[in-house]
Write a protein that holds these residues in place. Structure first.
Motif, mmCIF file in Angstrom:
data_model
loop_
_atom_site.group_PDB
_atom_site.id
_atom_site.type_symbol
_atom_site.label_atom_id
_atom_site.label_comp_id
_atom_site.label_asym_id
_atom_site.label_seq_id
_atom_site.Cartn_x
_atom_site.Cartn_y
_atom_site.Cartn_z
ATOM 1 N N GLY A 28 0.822 -1.203 0.000
ATOM 2 C CA GLY A 28 0.000 0.000 0.000
ATOM 3 C C GLY A 28 0.853 1.249 0.000
ATOM 4 O O GLY A 28 2.034 1.225 0.313
ATOM 5 N N THR A 29 0.222 2.347 -0.393
ATOM 6 C CA THR A 29 0.921 3.618 -0.481
ATOM 7 C C THR A 29 1.059 4.247 0.898
ATOM 8 O O THR A 29 0.104 4.237 1.681
ATOM 9 N N PRO A 30 2.233 4.814 1.223
ATOM 10 C CA PRO A 30 2.376 5.508 2.508
ATOM 11 C C PRO A 30 1.352 6.627 2.641
ATOM 12 O O PRO A 30 0.985 7.275 1.660
ATOM 13 N N LYS A 31 0.903 6.874 3.869
ATOM 14 C CA LYS A 31 -0.146 7.866 4.088
ATOM 15 C C LYS A 31 0.329 9.083 4.864
ATOM 16 O O LYS A 31 -0.205 10.166 4.701
ATOM 17 N N THR A 32 1.309 8.926 5.725
ATOM 18 C CA THR A 32 1.785 10.044 6.540
ATOM 19 C C THR A 32 3.165 10.488 6.055
ATOM 20 O O THR A 32 3.878 9.723 5.391
ATOM 21 N N GLU A 35 5.814 8.030 7.016
ATOM 22 C CA GLU A 35 5.834 6.809 6.205
ATOM 23 C C GLU A 35 6.489 7.058 4.850
ATOM 24 O O GLU A 35 7.238 6.216 4.354
ATOM 25 N N TRP A 36 6.196 8.221 4.252
ATOM 26 C CA TRP A 36 6.843 8.562 2.986
ATOM 27 C C TRP A 36 8.354 8.679 3.169
ATOM 28 O O TRP A 36 9.143 8.162 2.357
ATOM 29 N N SER A 39 9.956 5.294 3.581
ATOM 30 C CA SER A 39 9.986 4.553 2.313
ATOM 31 C C SER A 39 11.113 5.033 1.416
ATOM 32 O O SER A 39 11.864 4.228 0.839
#
Length: 341
Positions: A28-32, A35-36, A39
């Protein structure tokens, strides 16, 4: 009626003696923002980037570089290194999916998508190069671009062709301290030459031991590493380069602007590295390879920290260094022996 098909078990992953990299959560794509950031740091191999930036900083520190130039060096080198390492992951994402050590990387798990990754990598190398060019000098920027180009365009594809890729990768590790020296003084200088040689020679025993531990994974991914095909030759190369590293330090330390006692400290560190390399050459096993790999990390860390600790201005005539080295060794021995007397 036809018998039901026999279920086929999925192929087992290759056994590895390497440390497995942490997986970045579920798909899944990072949300915060955190998290970005996590990554992209994993995409850029943040531990390797930290080593690259540290060696560049050592070159700048030894050259007494200005604070602003040093900040630009650290920022630009970080961005260029993140881009180079990330591009390496982008090109090797299918091979990374085969190896247990790397199958948790963000491009393999789908945490990051290819289009966004390409934008990030291109922006990082462009911005990093601009910072090095205008914040330091063009020589530093050119050396940074050379590092990026050799790593991405030569080392990465050569890993599937010939085991000589290790020496090409060693050239990549040679350049960051040269960048630091260039950022501080505008030239490479003797300290830059010394650090570059140390990094080049050090990488061979370091990586030959690591690739021995990961040889099953590299074979499964079809990477051409010397320990995968000729362990005896790989362990011999580790020993030969360890000897060369010791001779390099003995010969060039007197030409670097450090206190002469560093010569004795470097000699002791290299003697221990030579011992570990000899153990690996005589009996290449997981234990001897792991011992060499771990000590190689300790060796480089302690050597560079001691080098910075003993830094001093270039005011001592070169002819006085041999006498000062003997005096420092004598004083150290006398201090140890004084309680016995």
């Amino acid at each position: 009626a036809a018998p039901p098909p026999v279920p086929v078990a999925p192929p087992e992953p290759p056994k590895t003696d390497c440390k497995v990299e942490p997986k970045l959560g579920a798909l899944g794509t990072p949300k915060t923002p955190a998290e970005w950031a996590t990554s992209f740091l994993h995409l850029g191999k943040h531990r390797l980037t930290a080593l690259v930036v540290f060696t560049a900083y050592v070159g700048s520190f030894m050259g007494h570089g200005p604070v602003l130039s040093c900040l630009c060096l650290l920022t630009g080198t970080t961005l260029q290194s993140l881009s180079a390492n990330g591009t390496n992951q982008l090109l090797e994402r299918r091979a990374d999916a085969v190896m247990p050590r790397t199958r948790g990387r963000p491009l393999v798990t789908g945490v990051l998508k290819v289009p966004l990754t390409v934008v990030f990598l291109g922006t990082s190398v462009a911005l990093g190069t601009a910072i090095l060019n205008y914040g330091c000098n063009p020589l530093t920027a050119y050396l940074g671009l050379a590092t990026w180009g050799i790593y991405v365009l030569l080392y990465t594809p050569l890993k599937r062709v010939h085991w000589g890729n290790t020496w090409v990768g060693a050239v990549v590790g040679t350049l960051p301290p040269l960048m630091g020296a260039a950022a501080a003084t505008g030239t490479i200088g003797m300290t830059g030459v010394f650090l570059g040689g140390v990094l080049f020679l050090w990488q061979i025993p370091h990586f030959m031991s690591l690739s021995y531990l990961c040889r099953a994974e590299y074979t499964a991914a079809r990477f051409q590493m010397l320990p995968c095909s000729d362990v005896a030759r790989a362990s011999s190369q580790s020993y030969i380069h360890s000897v060369a590293l010791g001779l390099w330090c003995v010969a060039l330390v007197p030409l670097v602007n450090v206190h002469p006692v560093f010569w004795a400290e470097a000699l002791a560190l290299n003697a221990l590295l030579l011992r570990r390399s000899k153990e690996y050459r005589v009996l290449p096993t997981v234990d001897s390879a792991r011992a060499l790999f771990r000590y190689s990390i300790l060796y480089l860390t302690v050597l560079l920290l001691l080098l910075m600790w003993h830094r001093r201005p270039s005011t001592t005539p070169l002819a006085e260094y041999p006498g000062q080295i003997l005096t420092a060794v004598w004083d150290s021995a006398a201090a140890v022996a004084r309680p016995v007397w």
